[in-house]
Scaffold this active site. Structure first.
Site, mmCIF file in Angstrom:
data_model
loop_
_atom_site.group_PDB
_atom_site.id
_atom_site.type_symbol
_atom_site.label_atom_id
_atom_site.label_comp_id
_atom_site.label_asym_id
_atom_site.label_seq_id
_atom_site.Cartn_x
_atom_site.Cartn_y
_atom_site.Cartn_z
ATOM 1 N N GLU A 163 0.798 -1.239 0.000
ATOM 2 C CA GLU A 163 0.000 0.000 0.000
ATOM 3 C C GLU A 163 0.827 1.284 0.000
ATOM 4 O O GLU A 163 0.569 2.202 0.777
ATOM 5 C CB GLU A 163 -0.967 -0.003 1.196
ATOM 6 C CG GLU A 163 -1.904 -1.194 1.175
ATOM 7 C CD GLU A 163 -2.831 -1.276 2.384
ATOM 8 O OE1 GLU A 163 -2.878 -0.320 3.183
ATOM 9 O OE2 GLU A 163 -3.509 -2.304 2.527
ATOM 10 N N ASN A 205 1.964 -5.120 -3.203
ATOM 11 C CA ASN A 205 0.557 -5.420 -2.903
ATOM 12 C C ASN A 205 -0.203 -4.124 -2.600
ATOM 13 O O ASN A 205 0.289 -3.267 -1.869
ATOM 14 C CB ASN A 205 0.531 -6.329 -1.661
ATOM 15 C CG ASN A 205 -0.832 -6.894 -1.352
ATOM 16 O OD1 ASN A 205 -1.499 -7.448 -2.230
ATOM 17 N ND2 ASN A 205 -1.267 -6.766 -0.109
ATOM 18 N N HIS A 241 -10.598 -5.805 -2.066
ATOM 19 C CA HIS A 241 -11.658 -5.618 -1.063
ATOM 20 C C HIS A 241 -12.790 -4.918 -1.807
ATOM 21 O O HIS A 241 -12.716 -3.714 -2.094
ATOM 22 C CB HIS A 241 -11.149 -4.757 0.095
ATOM 23 C CG HIS A 241 -10.048 -5.411 0.878
ATOM 24 N ND1 HIS A 241 -10.245 -6.557 1.611
ATOM 25 C CD2 HIS A 241 -8.742 -5.092 1.034
ATOM 26 C CE1 HIS A 241 -9.113 -6.922 2.190
ATOM 27 N NE2 HIS A 241 -8.185 -6.041 1.855
HETATM 28 O O1 G3I Z 1 -4.406 -7.930 19.107
HETATM 29 C C1 G3I Z 1 -5.011 -6.750 19.634
HETATM 30 C C2 G3I Z 1 -5.742 -7.051 20.919
HETATM 31 O O2 G3I Z 1 -4.811 -7.466 21.879
HETATM 32 C C3 G3I Z 1 -6.488 -5.794 21.356
HETATM 33 O O3 G3I Z 1 -7.252 -6.093 22.487
HETATM 34 C C4 G3I Z 1 -7.389 -5.286 20.255
HETATM 35 C C5 G3I Z 1 -8.088 -3.979 20.635
HETATM 36 O O4 G3I Z 1 -8.403 -3.216 19.504
HETATM 37 O O5 G3I Z 1 -6.622 -5.047 19.114
HETATM 38 C C6 G3I Z 1 -5.983 -6.206 18.621
HETATM 39 O O6 G3I Z 1 -5.272 -5.865 17.462
HETATM 40 C C7 G3I Z 1 -6.028 -5.642 16.293
HETATM 41 C C8 G3I Z 1 -5.566 -6.604 15.228
HETATM 42 O O7 G3I Z 1 -6.226 -6.337 14.014
HETATM 43 C C9 G3I Z 1 -5.816 -8.067 15.591
HETATM 44 O O8 G3I Z 1 -7.169 -8.302 15.679
HETATM 45 C C10 G3I Z 1 -5.820 -4.229 15.851
HETATM 46 O O9 G3I Z 1 -6.406 -3.334 16.787
HETATM 47 C C11 G3I Z 1 -6.458 -4.014 14.515
HETATM 48 O O10 G3I Z 1 -6.086 -2.731 14.033
HETATM 49 C C12 G3I Z 1 -5.949 -5.045 13.531
HETATM 50 O O11 G3I Z 1 -6.613 -4.851 12.310
HETATM 51 C C13 G3I Z 1 -6.006 -5.446 11.194
HETATM 52 C C14 G3I Z 1 -5.735 -4.388 10.142
HETATM 53 O O12 G3I Z 1 -5.206 -4.989 8.980
HETATM 54 C C15 G3I Z 1 -4.733 -3.353 10.646
HETATM 55 O O13 G3I Z 1 -4.618 -2.313 9.730
HETATM 56 C C16 G3I Z 1 -6.962 -6.489 10.643
HETATM 57 O O14 G3I Z 1 -7.075 -7.580 11.568
HETATM 58 C C17 G3I Z 1 -6.439 -7.024 9.307
HETATM 59 O O15 G3I Z 1 -7.440 -7.811 8.716
HETATM 60 C C18 G3I Z 1 -6.123 -5.865 8.387
HETATM 61 O O16 G3I Z 1 -5.592 -6.376 7.190
HETATM 62 C C19 G3I Z 1 -5.278 -5.431 6.174
HETATM 63 C C20 G3I Z 1 -4.093 -5.958 5.426
HETATM 64 O O17 G3I Z 1 -3.034 -6.237 6.302
HETATM 65 C C21 G3I Z 1 -3.656 -4.985 4.343
HETATM 66 N N1 G3I Z 1 -4.755 -4.627 3.470
HETATM 67 C C22 G3I Z 1 -5.966 -4.186 4.132
HETATM 68 C C23 G3I Z 1 -6.419 -5.210 5.176
HETATM 69 C C24 G3I Z 1 -7.723 -4.800 5.806
HETATM 70 O O18 G3I Z 1 -7.583 -3.620 6.518
#
Ligand code: G3I
Length: 461
Positions: A163, A205, A241
């Protein structure tokens, strides 16, 4: 319920064959049709592709989740576990526990593992967010080197940079602290990743690249530039997406990247639930299947309840793990088949000399011409050969190359080769023999010693 398309296709073939009296030809076509497979991974594998899912280490104890994972998918991507904040939470201290869990889950199931992502402006650890300039550049390159080295030999493809392009009309780079270290940060990352793990495919990507638009064209221009200068890039990931539709030029966009000589992959597919969900999933799958260098599709989660798009139900399985209509649509599209993925090319070793092009002989009617571009290093090279049709279409071609003595061809892609040294002839494969008038296609080969210095000859059939 409709029968799977593979069976519908067989009936059509037999009926039309009887009408034409071409029973023999039809029976050959039917005999070569693969049996319909009943899982996503197995059906994708029939054409040399993978079908993967992003998975989370924290869910591997959920039997419903892992049951679907091991039954259906033959590739995995860690949803978060190999990102910078997860693998280097403080500078120089690397933690691979959860990344390794995803890796081992995938490898133990015979799956490909896509590494995601070595550098991304998002999910940078806080220590890196506060760096800039050469301190950040050095930290970023060290991160790439350390992580790619830890996983060396085990990762099918890395999202080296994620990105880095801006949304909107300009087609330029996104501002970030990484971008502010200099425009060459992306190629520096690719070179470091290649040095650390020469056999992993190295991908760029991004999202909002689902058709020919300013952002995808900006990326296209970067990839073309990288290929022309020998920067080791092997693939481009299209996150996909999606909302309720896809642009009409989705497939054409994949194809234009493939024509640059890189693989393309659908890396994070999910589609908003709605009347069109199943058909959009089917369209994306058919587009990938139609592009020989589209090597696989990954959905961004397994069940709707696993998705980052809370409330949008964008995945192939419902909250209980039941198959949705979108699942059937994807499976049918995979089973309908498409051109087989060409064999993996050799590693893209960085050239020690700039790429060179041989002169192109002007094509004449009913003929073809060939030109070669070399990426050479000490002791070897990769050659990309462009085959161009003259003023009439070509239905098959053979290109003859004279190799310097002592050198040998070690592998070829998008062509079959006869002989390995001296005079070597490369012929088209099933999916690239037909070239329209004035059109072109490419094949490649890798060799030891130095590459051919004379212009290859091309014979059309
Ligand atoms: O692990 C912590 C947990 O300990 C905490 O309690 C909780 C509270 O918010 O957060 C948890 O972490 C989260 C993590 O996902 C695991 O679930 C983060 O806040 C959250 O920001 C994170 O989001 C991820 C996101 O990328 C971050 O930008 C999504 O799971 C993940 O699906 C998403 O994936 C991205 C790709 O990497 C790149 N392209 C877009 C895609 C969708 O956004």
């Amino acid at each position: 319920m409709n029968p799977p398309s593979i069976f519908r296709r067989r009936r059509v073939l037999l009926l039309s064959a009887a009408a034409a009296g071409a029973v023999l030809a039809a029976s050959v076509a039917v005999a070569s049709t693969a049996e319909a497979a009943s899982t996503l991974g197995a059906s994708a594998a029939q054409s040399g592709r993978y079908f993967g899912a992003a998975i989370a280490a924290g869910k591997l104890g959920d039997a419903n989740y892992t049951g679907i994972l091991t039954r259906e998918f033959n590739a995995v991507t860690p949803e978060n576990e190999m990102k910078w904040d997860a693998t280097e939470p403080s500078q120089g201290r690397f933690t691979y526990t959860n990344g390794d869990r995803i890796l081992n889950q995938g490898l133990s199931n015979g799956s490909k593992v896509r590494g995601h992502a070595l550098l991304w402006h998002n999910q940078e650890p806080s220590w890196a967010q506060s760096l800039s300039g050469s301190a950040l550049r050095n930290a970023a390159i060290n991160h790439v080197t350390q992580v790619a080295t830890h996983y060396k030999g085990k990762i099918y493809a890395w999202d080296v940079v994620n990105e880095a392009f801006a949304d909107g009309g300009g087609g330029g780079r996104r501002d970030s602290n990484l971008q502010r270290t200099g425009n060459d940060w992306i190629e520096a990352a690719f070179r470091a990743a290649h040095t650390a793990d020469p056999n992993a495919k190295l991908c760029y990507n991004d999202y909002n690249t689902d058709g020919v638009n300013a952002k995808s064209t900006g990326i296209y221009n970067m990839v073309r530039d990288f290929k022309s200068r020998g920067v080791p890039i092997d693939c481009v990931g299209f996150q996909s997406h999606l909302g309720t539709g896809i642009p009409g030029d989705y497939q054409a966009n994949l194809q234009r990247f493939a024509d640059l000589g890189v693989d393309v992959q659908i890396t994070e597919l999910d589609v908003a639930q709605g009347g069109n969900q199943a058909s959009v999933y089917g369209s994306v799958t058919r587009a990938c299947m139609a592009v020989a260098r589209c090597t696989g599709i990954t959905v961004w989660g397994i069940r709707d309840s696993d998705s980052w798009r809370t409330g949008e139900n964008p995945l192939l399985f419902d909250n209980s793990g039941n198959k949705k209509a979108a699942y059937t649509s994807v499976l049918n599209a995979l089973n309908a088949g498409g051109p087989t993925v060409p064999p993996t090319s050799g590693p893209t070793s960085p050239p020690t000399s700039p790429p060179t092009s041989g002169p192109t002989t002007p094509p004449s009617a009913g003929a073809c011409s060939a030109s070669v571009t070399l990426n050479s290093w000490n002791g070897g090279y990769t050659a990309t050969v462009k085959v161009t049709a003259g003023s009439a279409a070509v239905n098959g071609w053979a290109v003859t190359v004279n190799l310097p003595s002592g050198g040998a061809v070690t592998n070829a892609w998008n062509a079959t080769s006869s002989g390995t040294s001296g005079t070597v002839t490369f012929a088209n494969v099933s999916y690239n023999g037909q070239i329209p008038a004035g059109g072109s296609t490419e094949f490649g080969f890798q060799g030891t010693g130095s590459g051919p210095s004379a212009t290859p000859t091309c014979r059309a059939s």
